[in-house]
Design a protein around this motif. Structure first.
Motif, PDB file in Angstrom:
ATOM      1  N   VAL A  95       0.817  -1.213   0.000  1.00  0.00           N
ATOM      2  CA  VAL A  95       0.000   0.000   0.000  1.00  0.00           C
ATOM      3  C   VAL A  95       0.852   1.266   0.000  1.00  0.00           C
ATOM      4  O   VAL A  95       0.572   2.209  -0.748  1.00  0.00           O
ATOM      5  N   GLU A  96       1.887   1.293   0.796  1.00  0.00           N
ATOM      6  CA  GLU A  96       2.697   2.516   0.906  1.00  0.00           C
ATOM      7  C   GLU A  96       3.383   2.872  -0.406  1.00  0.00           C
ATOM      8  O   GLU A  96       3.436   4.041  -0.788  1.00  0.00           O
ATOM      9  N   ARG A  97       3.903   1.898  -1.086  1.00  0.00           N
ATOM     10  CA  ARG A  97       4.592   2.167  -2.354  1.00  0.00           C
ATOM     11  C   ARG A  97       3.608   2.657  -3.418  1.00  0.00           C
ATOM     12  O   ARG A  97       3.924   3.572  -4.186  1.00  0.00           O
ATOM     13  N   ILE A  98       2.444   2.067  -3.449  1.00  0.00           N
ATOM     14  CA  ILE A  98       1.421   2.504  -4.407  1.00  0.00           C
ATOM     15  C   ILE A  98       0.936   3.901  -4.055  1.00  0.00           C
ATOM     16  O   ILE A  98       0.775   4.757  -4.931  1.00  0.00           O
ATOM     17  N   ARG A  99       0.714   4.156  -2.768  1.00  0.00           N
ATOM     18  CA  ARG A  99       0.287   5.482  -2.325  1.00  0.00           C
ATOM     19  C   ARG A  99       1.319   6.535  -2.733  1.00  0.00           C
ATOM     20  O   ARG A  99       0.963   7.603  -3.237  1.00  0.00           O
ATOM     21  N   ALA A 100       2.591   6.233  -2.535  1.00  0.00           N
ATOM     22  CA  ALA A 100       3.656   7.177  -2.893  1.00  0.00           C
ATOM     23  C   ALA A 100       3.668   7.451  -4.398  1.00  0.00           C
ATOM     24  O   ALA A 100       3.839   8.603  -4.820  1.00  0.00           O
ATOM     25  N   ALA A 101       3.461   6.420  -5.204  1.00  0.00           N
ATOM     26  CA  ALA A 101       3.434   6.596  -6.662  1.00  0.00           C
ATOM     27  C   ALA A 101       2.248   7.468  -7.076  1.00  0.00           C
ATOM     28  O   ALA A 101       2.380   8.348  -7.939  1.00  0.00           O
ATOM     29  N   ILE A 102       1.091   7.248  -6.480  1.00  0.00           N
ATOM     30  CA  ILE A 102      -0.092   8.052  -6.798  1.00  0.00           C
ATOM     31  C   ILE A 102       0.126   9.500  -6.378  1.00  0.00           C
ATOM     32  O   ILE A 102      -0.187  10.430  -7.128  1.00  0.00           O
ATOM     33  N   CYS A 103       0.673   9.694  -5.193  1.00  0.00           N
ATOM     34  CA  CYS A 103       0.946  11.060  -4.724  1.00  0.00           C
ATOM     35  C   CYS A 103       1.931  11.770  -5.645  1.00  0.00           C
ATOM     36  O   CYS A 103       1.765  12.957  -5.943  1.00  0.00           O
ATOM     37  N   GLU A 104       2.940  11.060  -6.105  1.00  0.00           N
ATOM     38  CA  GLU A 104       3.919  11.656  -7.021  1.00  0.00           C
ATOM     39  C   GLU A 104       3.264  12.027  -8.346  1.00  0.00           C
ATOM     40  O   GLU A 104       3.524  13.091  -8.898  1.00  0.00           O
ATOM     41  N   ASN A 105       2.394  11.161  -8.877  1.00  0.00           N
ATOM     42  CA  ASN A 105       1.688  11.474 -10.117  1.00  0.00           C
ATOM     43  C   ASN A 105       0.812  12.712  -9.954  1.00  0.00           C
ATOM     44  O   ASN A 105       0.752  13.577 -10.830  1.00  0.00           O
ATOM     45  N   ASN A 106       0.131  12.810  -8.815  1.00  0.00           N
ATOM     46  CA  ASN A 106      -0.696  13.993  -8.548  1.00  0.00           C
ATOM     47  C   ASN A 106       0.164  15.245  -8.440  1.00  0.00           C
ATOM     48  O   ASN A 106      -0.204  16.311  -8.946  1.00  0.00           O
ATOM     49  N   ALA A 107       1.314  15.133  -7.804  1.00  0.00           N
ATOM     50  CA  ALA A 107       2.232  16.274  -7.677  1.00  0.00           C
ATOM     51  C   ALA A 107       2.768  16.687  -9.052  1.00  0.00           C
ATOM     52  O   ALA A 107       2.914  17.886  -9.331  1.00  0.00           O
ATOM     53  N   LEU A 108       3.031  15.720  -9.914  1.00  0.00           N
ATOM     54  CA  LEU A 108       3.499  16.043 -11.267  1.00  0.00           C
ATOM     55  C   LEU A 108       2.408  16.750 -12.068  1.00  0.00           C
ATOM     56  O   LEU A 108       2.698  17.665 -12.850  1.00  0.00           O
ATOM     57  N   ALA A 109       1.158  16.362 -11.878  1.00  0.00           N
ATOM     58  CA  ALA A 109       0.051  17.048 -12.554  1.00  0.00           C
ATOM     59  C   ALA A 109      -0.054  18.490 -12.061  1.00  0.00           C
ATOM     60  O   ALA A 109      -0.302  19.409 -12.852  1.00  0.00           O
ATOM     61  N   GLU A 110       0.151  18.696 -10.767  1.00  0.00           N
ATOM     62  CA  GLU A 110       0.148  20.056 -10.225  1.00  0.00           C
ATOM     63  C   GLU A 110       1.313  20.867 -10.799  1.00  0.00           C
ATOM     64  O   GLU A 110       1.146  22.047 -11.128  1.00  0.00           O
ATOM     65  N   TYR A 111       2.470  20.233 -10.937  1.00  0.00           N
ATOM     66  CA  TYR A 111       3.616  20.905 -11.556  1.00  0.00           C
ATOM     67  C   TYR A 111       3.293  21.269 -13.010  1.00  0.00           C
ATOM     68  O   TYR A 111       3.603  22.363 -13.469  1.00  0.00           O
ATOM     69  N   PHE A 112       2.642  20.345 -13.707  1.00  0.00           N
ATOM     70  CA  PHE A 112       2.237  20.595 -15.096  1.00  0.00           C
ATOM     71  C   PHE A 112       1.350  21.838 -15.143  1.00  0.00           C
ATOM     72  O   PHE A 112       1.543  22.729 -15.979  1.00  0.00           O
ATOM     73  N   ALA A 113       0.370  21.905 -14.241  1.00  0.00           N
ATOM     74  CA  ALA A 113      -0.547  23.055 -14.195  1.00  0.00           C
ATOM     75  C   ALA A 113       0.204  24.345 -13.882  1.00  0.00           C
ATOM     76  O   ALA A 113      -0.097  25.395 -14.468  1.00  0.00           O
ATOM     77  N   GLU A 114       1.171  24.294 -12.974  1.00  0.00           N
ATOM     78  CA  GLU A 114       1.980  25.482 -12.664  1.00  0.00           C
ATOM     79  C   GLU A 114       2.729  25.961 -13.906  1.00  0.00           C
ATOM     80  O   GLU A 114       2.790  27.176 -14.170  1.00  0.00           O
ATOM     81  N   CYS A 115       3.305  25.024 -14.646  1.00  0.00           N
ATOM     82  CA  CYS A 115       4.026  25.382 -15.868  1.00  0.00           C
ATOM     83  C   CYS A 115       3.087  26.027 -16.889  1.00  0.00           C
ATOM     84  O   CYS A 115       3.444  27.008 -17.540  1.00  0.00           O
ATOM     85  N   VAL A 116       1.893  25.457 -17.014  1.00  0.00           N
ATOM     86  CA  VAL A 116       0.899  26.008 -17.941  1.00  0.00           C
ATOM     87  C   VAL A 116       0.492  27.408 -17.490  1.00  0.00           C
ATOM     88  O   VAL A 116       0.411  28.338 -18.301  1.00  0.00           O
ATOM     89  N   ASN A 117       0.241  27.581 -16.211  1.00  0.00           N
ATOM     90  CA  ASN A 117      -0.185  28.888 -15.688  1.00  0.00           C
ATOM     91  C   ASN A 117       0.889  29.959 -15.823  1.00  0.00           C
ATOM     92  O   ASN A 117       0.561  31.129 -16.030  1.00  0.00           O
TER      93      ASN A 117
END
Length: 181
Positions: free
Chosen positions: A58-80
């Motif tokens: 569970v922890e490894r999967i949770r970390a991967a999901i959190c990282e993907n969400n953080a990358l999407a937020e980074y993507f949005a910051e770059c777009v903005n």
């Protein structure tokens, strides 16, 4: 492959959402595997999930999901922060919906009335559809599309644990390059 492909497709397909539309040039490219197998039509996903949880934990999967969400937020910051992109929806998970808006069209938008903006929006929709097609054909990145409030959106979904911020920067550069090609 199948004795009766139409019968298989009819029993397994469920209709196509905007995000599953195919942009193909040949018949071989237009084959939609999900219309001929259970991945998107039947609900026996529990075994796959159980195996995934058992192997990674569970922890490894949770970390991967959190990282993907953080990358999407980074993507949005770059777009903005970029002057030539527009964020079309808030980033709540690992998906970022945006469009390319060249400075020439952005300047026209700023001076346009409502009728002119509708015409410019159609032009932007066509431009972004061409860019999507070119990026997909390029093979260096994969974006899908959707429509948000009448605006054709380029849709980036971060789901690979190997995706980095450099990959996101590269995708934005690819979109720009395809505009200038």
């Amino acid at each position: 492959m199948f004795r009766n492909s139409d019968q298989i497709r009819d029993s397994l397909s469920f209709g196509i959402g905007e995000y599953l539309k195919l942009h193909e040039e040949t018949e071989a490219e237009s084959f939609a595997f999900w219309d001929y197998s259970i991945e998107l039509s039947r609900r026996f996903r529990a075994l796959k999930i159980w195996m995934l949880l058992r192997y990674y934990g569970v922890e490894r999967i949770r970390a991967a999901i959190c990282e993907n969400n953080a990358l999407a937020e980074y993507f949005a910051e770059c777009v903005n922060t970029a002057k030539d992109f527009e964020l079309l929806a808030p980033v709540e998970l690992s998906i970022c919906c945006f469009r390319y808006v060249p400075s020439s069209l952005a300047a026209k938008f700023a001076l346009a009335d409502e009728t002119q903006r509708e015409t410019l929006n159609v032009e932007l929709n066509q431009l972004n559809a061409k860019i999507l097609y070119a990026v997909q054909r390029n093979g260096k990145a994969y974006l899908s599309n959707t429509t948000i409030s009448g605006k054709y959106a380029l849709r980036a979904c971060m789901v690979n644990f190997r995706t980095t911020r450099a990959d996101i920067d590269q995708v934005l550069d690819l979109v720009r390059e395809e505009f200038f090609n």
